[in-house]
Design a protein around this motif. Structure first.
Motif, short mmCIF file in Angstrom:
data_model
loop_
_atom_site.label_atom_id
_atom_site.label_comp_id
_atom_site.label_asym_id
_atom_site.label_seq_id
_atom_site.Cartn_x
_atom_site.Cartn_y
_atom_site.Cartn_z
N GLU A 277 0.84 -1.20 0.00
CA GLU A 277 0.00 0.00 0.00
C GLU A 277 0.88 1.25 0.00
OE1 GLU A 277 -3.35 0.73 -0.19
OE2 GLU A 277 -3.40 -1.34 -0.90
N GLU A 278 1.94 1.19 0.78
CA GLU A 278 2.87 2.32 0.83
C GLU A 278 3.55 2.51 -0.52
OE1 GLU A 278 6.40 4.61 1.21
OE2 GLU A 278 6.41 2.46 0.80
N ALA A 279 3.91 1.39 -1.17
CA ALA A 279 4.53 1.47 -2.50
C ALA A 279 3.55 2.04 -3.51
CB ALA A 279 5.00 0.07 -2.94
N TRP A 280 2.30 1.61 -3.44
CA TRP A 280 1.26 2.15 -4.35
C TRP A 280 1.12 3.66 -4.19
CZ3 TRP A 280 -1.68 0.83 -8.43
CH2 TRP A 280 -2.82 1.60 -8.70
N SER A 281 1.24 4.13 -2.98
CA SER A 281 1.12 5.59 -2.75
C SER A 281 2.27 6.35 -3.39
CB SER A 281 1.08 5.88 -1.24
OG SER A 281 2.34 5.64 -0.63
#
Length: 386
Positions: A277-281
């Motif tokens: 999720e952090e990478a997607w952000s």
């Protein structure tokens, strides 16, 4: 406690000819709107004007096309109120009724619409409202309930899945399935190809198990007219419905889940859901237009395309590509000017040294005379600017 609205609604089937558009439709009303009473609302003038407004701004042609191929589908019933036994004003469903009234039994191609489809327009399933709301307020109440809270919108992925399932179940072409959903053949193909490529990414790429439906619109965009270079970079095969360049497909997906620069310490650790999720952000592509810009770089600016692939920000790489092209255009213009004067100078030298073989031959002299006359005429036209 107030009486429930549903208690004032009664099932009724009404001939299409007895249903009338609402000229006071909340879609039309502005601050200066003058209410049209019922006895005028059902007249041909207000009815034609209401239809024209809907056709101009509310996708009536698309809805009409869907109805021509599927018939009238009573999924959501039209809500009406009675003026008399032969006239019912539509409170909710004006777009559907307007679209149905545009259907004349023939497609735009001249092909006759099947009788079983035309029969679906004979009787329209409705809900008759007989409550206490005034004529002016009833439409606002029903349209407010529907359009303010709204019907839950399907995700783009779910829409694509439905189109693909319909194609596969019924053996439809892009043109046929497109007509069923109000899409062009190209539009339907874009949804379908995006769906298959999304599934391939989930099954075959390094990040496949982390991919969810949020990434689907980017796969759909690959098959748009402005992103052809991206599609070709990954080598789409329309027969197999897959990208043939697995490495480039994997790279494409990695743009949505970029690794941190300090990730070396966690190289052997399986990323968690929160990690992804952090990478997607931090994804390198955040909007569909980014793919169009990348396509431009692939086609026009290989240097900036490689800079993006090496980690440069997509907007910065694209802006540099635009500036580089402008600089090339300026240089090209400069070269064109230099070439222009060089050609004129050379022509002057050639005239000064006209060979005797030209002057001594009548045919050649006549040809030279015509050219010189044209040059004089052109000089006179240019004199106005010099």
């Amino acid at each position: 406690m107030a009486k429930p609205l549903g208690a004032d609604l009664t099932d009724i089937a009404i001939p299409l000819s007895k249903l009338f558009l609402d000229p006071n439709n909340p879609r039309f009303v502005g601050s200066d709107w003058i209410f049209i009473p019922d006895h005028d609302a059902i007249k041909s003038g207000p009815q034609e004007e209401a239809a024209e407004r809907l056709i101009a701004s509310h996708d009536i042609d698309k809805l009409k096309s869907i109805m021509e191929h599927n018939g009238y589908l009573p999924i959501d019933r039209v809500v009406v109120r009675r003026i008399d036994d032969d006239h019912f004003i539509v409170l909710e469903g004006n777009r559907r009724i307007c679209s149905a009234k545009q259907i004349n039994g023939y497609l735009d191609t001249g092909e006759k619409i099947p009788e079983e489809i035309m029969k679906t327009f004979d009787q329209i399933p409705c809900l008759l409202y007989e409550g206490v709301e005034s004529d002016k307020n009833a439409a606002w109440v029903f349209q407010g309930i529907r359009h303010i809270s709204g019907i839950s919108e399907w995700s783009a992925f779910n829409k694509a899945k439905l189109i693909v399932e319909q194609m596969e179940a019924q053996g439809l072409s892009f043109t046929e399935v497109g007509k069923s959903f109000g899409l062009s053949a190209f539009g339907a193909a874009q949804w379908v190809r995006g769906y298959y490529s999304f599934l391939q990414a989930k099954e075959e790429t390094e990040f496949g198990k982390y991919i969810d439906e949020r990434i689907y619109p980017f796969f759909q965009e690959i098959f748009g007219r402005s992103s052809i270079a991206v599609k070709e970079w990954m080598k789409w095969d329309d027969t197999k419905k897959i990208f043939l360049d697995a490495a480039n497909l994997n790279e494409f997906v990695s743009w949505f889940y970029p690794k941190k620069n300090d990730d070396e310490s966690d190289i052997d650790r399986e990323p968690t859901k929160s990690d992804m999720e952090e990478a997607w952000s931090r994804r390198r592509i955040s909007k569909r237009d980014d793919l169009r810009n990348i396509s431009y770089m692939i086609h026009k600016s290989p240097k900036n395309w490689m800079e993006f692939r090496s980690g440069a920000d997509v907007d910065k790489a694209y802006n540099r590509a635009i500036l580089d092209e402008l600089e090339e255009d300026r240089e090209s213009d400069k070269n064109a000017v230099d070439k222009f004067f060089s050609v004129l100078t050379e022509a002057k030298k050639q005239l000064e040294n006209t060979p005797f073989s030209v002057i001594g031959n009548e045919d050649n002299k006549e040809k030279l005379r015509k050219i010189l006359d044209e040059i004089i005429k052109t000089k006179e036209k240019l004199s106005a600017f010099l």
